[in-house]
Design an enzyme around this catalytic site. Sequence first.
Site, PDB file in Angstrom:
ATOM      1  N   ASN A 156      44.428  38.819  48.183  1.00 33.07           N
ATOM      2  CA  ASN A 156      45.457  39.573  47.440  1.00 33.07           C
ATOM      3  C   ASN A 156      45.297  41.068  47.658  1.00 33.07           C
ATOM      4  OD1 ASN A 156      47.266  37.833  45.641  1.00 33.07           O
ATOM      5  ND2 ASN A 156      45.239  36.924  45.339  1.00 33.07           N
ATOM      6  N   ASN A 208      46.429  42.820  35.989  1.00 35.96           N
ATOM      7  CA  ASN A 208      45.629  41.687  36.464  1.00 35.96           C
ATOM      8  C   ASN A 208      46.556  40.570  36.928  1.00 35.96           C
ATOM      9  OD1 ASN A 208      43.254  40.015  36.791  1.00 35.96           O
ATOM     10  ND2 ASN A 208      43.819  38.978  34.875  1.00 35.96           N
ATOM     11  N   HIS A 240      46.644  36.335  37.179  1.00 32.16           N
ATOM     12  CA  HIS A 240      45.960  35.118  36.729  1.00 32.16           C
ATOM     13  C   HIS A 240      46.653  33.919  37.382  1.00 32.16           C
ATOM     14  CE1 HIS A 240      43.410  32.802  34.060  1.00 32.16           C
ATOM     15  NE2 HIS A 240      44.444  31.991  33.894  1.00 32.16           N
ATOM     16  N   ASP A 275      42.707  37.950  29.631  1.00 30.30           N
ATOM     17  CA  ASP A 275      44.014  37.354  29.944  1.00 30.30           C
ATOM     18  C   ASP A 275      45.027  37.476  28.810  1.00 30.30           C
ATOM     19  OD1 ASP A 275      42.935  36.497  32.407  1.00 30.30           O
ATOM     20  OD2 ASP A 275      42.163  34.683  31.469  1.00 30.30           O
ATOM     21  N   GLU A 301      51.035  34.118  44.863  1.00 26.91           N
ATOM     22  CA  GLU A 301      50.431  35.436  44.602  1.00 26.91           C
ATOM     23  C   GLU A 301      50.737  36.393  45.750  1.00 26.91           C
ATOM     24  OE1 GLU A 301      46.643  34.256  41.803  1.00 26.91           O
ATOM     25  OE2 GLU A 301      46.280  34.409  43.935  1.00 26.91           O
TER      26      GLU A 301
HETATM   27  C1  GRF Z   1      43.376  34.663  42.847  1.00 20.52           C
HETATM   28  O1  GRF Z   1      43.808  33.330  42.799  1.00 20.52           O
HETATM   29  C2  GRF Z   1      43.560  35.330  41.516  1.00 20.52           C
HETATM   30  O2  GRF Z   1      44.616  34.824  40.775  1.00 20.52           O
HETATM   31  C3  GRF Z   1      42.271  35.008  40.831  1.00 20.52           C
HETATM   32  O3  GRF Z   1      41.300  35.086  41.833  1.00 20.52           O
HETATM   33  C4  GRF Z   1      41.881  34.750  43.081  1.00 20.52           C
HETATM   34  C5  GRF Z   1      41.507  35.823  44.065  1.00 20.52           C
HETATM   35  O4  GRF Z   1      41.777  35.426  45.369  1.00 20.52           O
HETATM   36  N1  GRF Z   1      42.093  35.820  39.654  1.00 20.52           N
HETATM   37  P1  GRF Z   1      41.612  36.451  46.569  1.00 20.52           P
HETATM   38  O5  GRF Z   1      40.191  36.975  46.535  1.00 20.52           O
HETATM   39  O6  GRF Z   1      42.620  37.534  46.406  1.00 20.52           O
HETATM   40  O7  GRF Z   1      41.854  35.633  47.813  1.00 20.52           O
END
Ligand code: GRF
Length: 194
Positions: A16, A104, A106, A147, A176
């Site tokens: 992400n 954040n 989630h 959260d 995401e």
């Molecule tokens: C994501 O699924 C996010 O929602 C969670 O941790 C994960 C992080 O994934 N909180 P990445 O490290 O961005 O691949």
Amino acid sequence: MISTRIAIFASGTGSNALKIMEHFAGNAETVVCLVVSNKDDAGVLLYAKQHQVNTLVINKSDFYSDRSIVPDLEKAGINFIVLAGFLWKVPDAIINAYSNRMINIHPALLPKYGGKGMYGSRVHEAVLAAGDTTSGITIHLVDEHYDNGKIIFQATCPVAELDTPETLADKIHALEHRHFAGVIDEYIQKLHHS
Ligand code: GRF
């Protein structure tokens, strides 16, 4: 020109974080300036280096000291924080310094499947155990409870009968990657115009 200087906090792979760095690359107004991680071997640190973004590896005693890492963030001119898979609870010193300026993500539809201990595959296992037919992502402001802050955005995906925590995690990651950076961008635009 109003300039937004983002710090991304991440503990893991950082897929992400990578999407966010790519999204804002070349943007003169909004710049990812810093990646903060609690793990010195987190994949996210490599992505940061590839994008010439500074990194800060934190330890528990500094992070949970009175002012936490607020002085480091201030020194780097950070005025916005994105938590992208960051597993440590953010101390009040940072929450207070960045109220309404910390977001954040989630991997479920809050308020369901949130709270302490609800992260990673545990979230998807809980969704499957409950027999839910829909899951999704929640992007929200950060307050002093896990959260719990104001929800900015949610998107859903179907949960199939044959889904496993791994296949569901893949679907959630795809959601995401599709939405997170754009939602951050829109939120920052709104902040500028409020
Ligand atoms: C994501 O699924 C996010 O929602 C969670 O941790 C994960 C992080 O994934 N909180 P990445 O490290 O961005 O691949």
